[in-house]
Write a protein that holds these residues in place. Sequence first.
Motif, PDB file in Angstrom:
ATOM      1  N   PRO A   1       1.017  -1.321  -0.028  1.00 12.78           N
ATOM      2  CA  PRO A   1      -0.048   0.055   0.114  1.00 12.78           C
ATOM      3  C   PRO A   1       1.051   1.491   0.012  1.00 12.78           C
ATOM      4  CG  PRO A   1      -1.138  -1.745   1.736  1.00 12.78           C
ATOM      5  CD  PRO A   1       0.402  -2.115   1.091  1.00 12.78           C
ATOM      6  N   PRO A   2       0.628   2.127  -0.997  1.00 12.29           N
ATOM      7  CA  PRO A   2       1.675   3.339  -1.216  1.00 12.29           C
ATOM      8  C   PRO A   2       1.466   4.089   0.216  1.00 12.29           C
ATOM      9  CG  PRO A   2      -0.626   3.688  -2.520  1.00 12.29           C
ATOM     10  CD  PRO A   2      -0.442   2.199  -1.843  1.00 12.29           C
ATOM     11  N   GLU A   3       0.391   4.364   0.863  1.00 13.28           N
ATOM     12  CA  GLU A   3       0.497   5.099   2.143  1.00 13.28           C
ATOM     13  C   GLU A   3       1.609   4.598   3.424  1.00 13.28           C
ATOM     14  OE1 GLU A   3      -3.561   2.490   2.699  1.00 13.28           O
ATOM     15  OE2 GLU A   3      -2.296   3.265   0.963  1.00 13.28           O
ATOM     16  N   LEU A   4       2.216   3.228   3.293  1.00 12.90           N
ATOM     17  CA  LEU A   4       3.090   2.977   4.006  1.00 12.90           C
ATOM     18  C   LEU A   4       4.366   3.674   3.671  1.00 12.90           C
ATOM     19  CD1 LEU A   4       2.229  -0.891   4.273  1.00 12.90           C
ATOM     20  CD2 LEU A   4       2.134   1.104   6.058  1.00 12.90           C
ATOM     21  N   GLY A   5       4.606   3.929   2.314  1.00  8.83           N
ATOM     22  CA  GLY A   5       5.974   4.656   1.878  1.00  8.83           C
ATOM     23  C   GLY A   5       7.077   3.737   2.221  1.00  8.83           C
ATOM     24  N   TRP A   6       6.776   2.377   2.123  1.00  8.17           N
ATOM     25  CA  TRP A   6       8.022   1.173   2.347  1.00  8.17           C
ATOM     26  C   TRP A   6       8.870   0.930   1.043  1.00  8.17           C
ATOM     27  CZ3 TRP A   6       5.294  -2.875   5.911  1.00  8.17           C
ATOM     28  CH2 TRP A   6       4.860  -2.376   7.164  1.00  8.17           C
TER      29      TRP A   6
ATOM     30  N   GLY B   1       9.455  -9.297  11.745  1.00  4.03           N
ATOM     31  CA  GLY B   1       9.632  -8.928  13.008  1.00  4.03           C
ATOM     32  C   GLY B   1      10.933  -8.226  13.336  1.00  4.03           C
ATOM     33  N   ARG B   2      11.760  -7.585  12.565  1.00  2.00           N
ATOM     34  CA  ARG B   2      12.744  -7.110  12.662  1.00  2.00           C
ATOM     35  C   ARG B   2      12.736  -5.548  12.820  1.00  2.00           C
ATOM     36  NH1 ARG B   2      13.080 -12.409  11.515  1.00  2.00           N
ATOM     37  NH2 ARG B   2      15.335 -13.288  11.814  1.00  2.00           N
ATOM     38  N   ALA B   3      11.415  -5.085  12.702  1.00  2.00           N
ATOM     39  CA  ALA B   3      11.134  -3.743  12.989  1.00  2.00           C
ATOM     40  C   ALA B   3       9.827  -3.802  13.647  1.00  2.00           C
ATOM     41  CB  ALA B   3      11.176  -3.010  11.776  1.00  2.00           C
ATOM     42  N   ASP B   4       9.476  -2.742  14.603  1.00  2.00           N
ATOM     43  CA  ASP B   4       8.218  -2.501  15.079  1.00  2.00           C
ATOM     44  C   ASP B   4       7.078  -1.967  14.171  1.00  2.00           C
ATOM     45  OD1 ASP B   4       8.905  -3.876  17.391  1.00  2.00           O
ATOM     46  OD2 ASP B   4       9.761  -1.578  18.261  1.00  2.00           O
ATOM     47  N   LEU B   5       5.905  -2.174  14.247  1.00  2.00           N
ATOM     48  CA  LEU B   5       5.060  -1.730  13.517  1.00  2.00           C
ATOM     49  C   LEU B   5       4.079  -0.905  14.391  1.00  2.00           C
ATOM     50  CD1 LEU B   5       3.464  -4.701  11.386  1.00  2.00           C
ATOM     51  CD2 LEU B   5       4.687  -2.883  10.533  1.00  2.00           C
ATOM     52  N   THR B   6       3.644   0.563  13.815  1.00  2.00           N
ATOM     53  CA  THR B   6       2.724   1.207  14.437  1.00  2.00           C
ATOM     54  C   THR B   6       1.226   0.616  14.483  1.00  2.00           C
ATOM     55  OG1 THR B   6       2.196   2.565  12.631  1.00  2.00           O
ATOM     56  CG2 THR B   6       4.097   3.225  14.001  1.00  2.00           C
ATOM     57  N   ASP B   7       0.421   1.149  15.238  1.00  2.00           N
ATOM     58  CA  ASP B   7      -0.995   0.800  15.151  1.00  2.00           C
ATOM     59  C   ASP B   7      -1.417   1.067  13.631  1.00  2.00           C
ATOM     60  OD1 ASP B   7      -0.909  -0.102  17.622  1.00  2.00           O
ATOM     61  OD2 ASP B   7      -2.068   1.602  18.628  1.00  2.00           O
ATOM     62  N   ASP B   8      -1.186   2.337  13.325  1.00  2.00           N
ATOM     63  CA  ASP B   8      -1.801   2.590  11.904  1.00  2.00           C
ATOM     64  C   ASP B   8      -1.018   1.707  10.784  1.00  2.00           C
ATOM     65  OD1 ASP B   8      -3.250   4.714  12.937  1.00  2.00           O
ATOM     66  OD2 ASP B   8      -1.583   6.285  12.244  1.00  2.00           O
ATOM     67  N   GLU B   9       0.030   1.344  10.860  1.00  2.00           N
ATOM     68  CA  GLU B   9       0.656   0.693   9.854  1.00  2.00           C
ATOM     69  C   GLU B   9       0.099  -0.715   9.913  1.00  2.00           C
ATOM     70  OE1 GLU B   9       5.439   2.371   9.636  1.00  2.00           O
ATOM     71  OE2 GLU B   9       4.831   0.929  11.222  1.00  2.00           O
ATOM     72  N   ARG B  10      -0.203  -1.297  11.253  1.00  2.00           N
ATOM     73  CA  ARG B  10      -0.795  -2.785  11.169  1.00  2.00           C
ATOM     74  C   ARG B  10      -2.293  -2.591  10.611  1.00  2.00           C
ATOM     75  NH1 ARG B  10       1.265  -6.507  14.291  1.00  2.00           N
ATOM     76  NH2 ARG B  10       2.656  -4.936  15.401  1.00  2.00           N
ATOM     77  N   ALA B  11      -2.939  -1.606  10.786  1.00  2.00           N
ATOM     78  CA  ALA B  11      -4.055  -1.271  10.247  1.00  2.00           C
ATOM     79  C   ALA B  11      -4.200  -1.555   8.660  1.00  2.00           C
ATOM     80  CB  ALA B  11      -4.713   0.030  10.758  1.00  2.00           C
TER      81      ALA B  11
ATOM     82  N   ILE C   1      -1.959  -3.048   6.990  1.00  2.00           N
ATOM     83  CA  ILE C   1      -1.467  -4.002   6.544  1.00  2.00           C
ATOM     84  C   ILE C   1      -2.696  -5.090   6.549  1.00  2.00           C
ATOM     85  CG2 ILE C   1      -0.045  -6.153   7.176  1.00  2.00           C
ATOM     86  CD1 ILE C   1       1.253  -4.047   5.686  1.00  2.00           C
ATOM     87  N   ASP C   2      -3.197  -5.016   7.758  1.00  2.00           N
ATOM     88  CA  ASP C   2      -4.667  -5.838   7.774  1.00  2.00           C
ATOM     89  C   ASP C   2      -5.624  -5.802   6.641  1.00  2.00           C
ATOM     90  OD1 ASP C   2      -3.817  -7.030  10.149  1.00  2.00           O
ATOM     91  OD2 ASP C   2      -4.723  -5.850  11.546  1.00  2.00           O
ATOM     92  N   ALA C   3      -5.788  -4.502   6.346  1.00  2.00           N
ATOM     93  CA  ALA C   3      -6.631  -4.074   5.221  1.00  2.00           C
ATOM     94  C   ALA C   3      -6.096  -4.615   3.981  1.00  2.00           C
ATOM     95  CB  ALA C   3      -6.949  -2.629   5.129  1.00  2.00           C
ATOM     96  N   ALA C   4      -4.841  -4.630   3.698  1.00  2.00           N
ATOM     97  CA  ALA C   4      -4.379  -5.282   2.453  1.00  2.00           C
ATOM     98  C   ALA C   4      -4.561  -6.705   2.282  1.00  2.00           C
ATOM     99  CB  ALA C   4      -2.829  -4.739   2.275  1.00  2.00           C
TER     100      ALA C   4
END
Length: 235
Positions: A195-200, A211-221, A223-226
């Motif tokens: 998803p482009p909004e992640l900017g990854w 699991g080599r980096a922590d996810l924010t709640d927004d990033e996790r949301a 990812i779940d939607a994707a």
Amino acid sequence: MRGYGRRSDGEVAVDTVRAAFRDECARLGEVLRGLSEADLDRPTDCDPWTVRELLAHVRSGAGRLVDMLAAPAPARAEVDAAGYFGAPKFTPEVDAARIDSGRREARALDGPALVADFDRAWRAADAAVAAAPAGRVVRTRHGDAMSLTEFLRTRVVEVGVHGLDLAAALDREPWLTPGAARVIADLLTGGRPVPPELGWDRLTLIRAATGRADLTDDERAVIDAAGFRWLSFSA
């Protein structure tokens, strides 16, 4: 990411995965040749392994296809690369055996011998893959029947992701090669775009997904939607 190195039927081409495996192993080998014994004894985030012990684990994984291809081929593939990284396989008992194996193997060789054996192991595996017939199916140590291409994708994951662990332990910038990054990212996302909004970029994706980096709640949301299917990884 969609469609890279794929055949007309949508399957990833074995030559694409083999090139990624070869390039990632060669790059890791270059790094290892410059390490001191003190470097090899550094701790890693794959507790309780040191760099030396993690390398022994990577060496075993990189060379595993030699024996697999020497064994009889199963009739048909039953598990793909994503299925190989299923949570049921990574039980405490399996993880404990994996950790103990890496530590035993590390004690059996000094630094230069271990580095040389890694080089021998991955090159032997690459030669075995090159000699294998098209459509070859192999059986993993977990008992899964997999296509050679799908199992080789798991080897790219092992060498590439643990390369990130080794880079962190050695205080170095990641050396993940472009081909390996594409193979790993494609597996993690099922070939779908991030998803482009992640900017990854791919490196950030791989760190987050393993699991080599922590996810924010927004990033996790996002990812779940994707609908991404995060895989199960152990040390």
